[in-house]
Motif scaffolding. Structure first.
Motif, short mmCIF file in Angstrom:
data_model
loop_
_atom_site.label_atom_id
_atom_site.label_comp_id
_atom_site.label_asym_id
_atom_site.label_seq_id
_atom_site.Cartn_x
_atom_site.Cartn_y
_atom_site.Cartn_z
N PHE A 34 0.82 -1.21 0.00
CA PHE A 34 0.00 0.00 0.00
C PHE A 34 0.86 1.26 0.00
CE2 PHE A 34 -3.35 -2.90 1.77
CZ PHE A 34 -4.18 -2.83 0.65
N ALA A 35 1.97 1.25 0.72
CA ALA A 35 2.88 2.41 0.74
C ALA A 35 3.51 2.63 -0.64
CB ALA A 35 3.98 2.21 1.79
N GLN A 36 3.89 1.55 -1.30
CA GLN A 36 4.48 1.65 -2.64
C GLN A 36 3.46 2.19 -3.63
OE1 GLN A 36 7.00 -1.70 -3.91
NE2 GLN A 36 5.78 -1.77 -5.77
N TYR A 37 2.22 1.72 -3.53
CA TYR A 37 1.15 2.19 -4.41
C TYR A 37 0.87 3.67 -4.17
CZ TYR A 37 -3.42 2.74 -6.53
OH TYR A 37 -4.47 3.20 -7.29
N ALA A 38 0.80 4.08 -2.92
CA ALA A 38 0.56 5.50 -2.59
C ALA A 38 1.68 6.39 -3.12
CB ALA A 38 0.40 5.67 -1.08
N ALA A 39 2.92 5.93 -2.99
CA ALA A 39 4.06 6.71 -3.47
C ALA A 39 4.02 6.86 -4.99
CB ALA A 39 5.36 6.05 -3.04
N SER A 40 3.53 5.84 -5.70
CA SER A 40 3.48 5.92 -7.17
C SER A 40 2.40 6.91 -7.63
CB SER A 40 3.23 4.54 -7.77
OG SER A 40 1.90 4.12 -7.55
N LYS A 41 1.46 7.24 -6.76
CA LYS A 41 0.37 8.17 -7.12
C LYS A 41 0.73 9.63 -6.83
CE LYS A 41 -2.01 5.22 -8.83
NZ LYS A 41 -2.05 5.30 -10.27
N GLU A 42 1.86 9.84 -6.14
CA GLU A 42 2.24 11.22 -5.78
C GLU A 42 2.91 11.93 -6.93
OE1 GLU A 42 4.66 10.71 -2.28
OE2 GLU A 42 2.90 10.42 -1.04
#
Length: 142
Positions: free
Chosen positions: A134-142
């Protein structure tokens, strides 16, 4: 950068066919509880992004599995067809649907903390917890 390759395949009964551009021959396994319940074990898939198309729409059923994702399967034979992120057309497709999958590489396991203790794979892979996914996915959306 590797050239994208187009792969083709179908469900068990042939009612649904899939074509997808695969950027990498990397297969990942998801050990989350939902994937385990869906298929009786880990979900082995390749990431197809938005580069997947299906024929036989009348035979495709979609299960709304969470607020952010859905899972597709063939209504006639039950074959799992995809895991898709809603609103993004991101597809993870079972690698075995595609013809010619013998030279692929098992490279990643996610939700590793939910993997049952009674099995393990011999290959060395990148392993991520659900929190890390989830952290990796959130970072890719920034």
């Amino acid at each position: 950068m590797k050239k994208e390759e187009k792969y083709h395949g179908s469900c068990l009964c042939g009612s649904v066919s899939v074509s997808a551009n695969i950027k990498s021959k990397s297969v990942g396994a998801c050990h989350c509880g939902m994937c385990q319940k869906w298929g009786g074990g880990p979900f082995f898939a390749v990431e197809c992004g938005d580069q997947a198309s299906f024929e036989g729409d009348e035979s495709i059923a979609v299960f709304d599995s969470s607020e952010w994702a859905e899972r597709g399967f063939c209504k006639k034979c039950g074959t799992h067809l995809f895991y898709r992120l809603k609103g993004e057309d991101y597809y993870a497709i079972p690698f075995a649907l595609f013809e010619g999958h013998n030279d692929w590489e098992f490279s990643e396991q996610i939700f590793i903390e939910q993997k049952p203790e009674f099995y393990s794979f011999s290959q060395q892979t990148k392993n991520l917890t659900g929190e890390e996914v989830f952290a990796q996915y959130a970072a890719s959306k920034e």
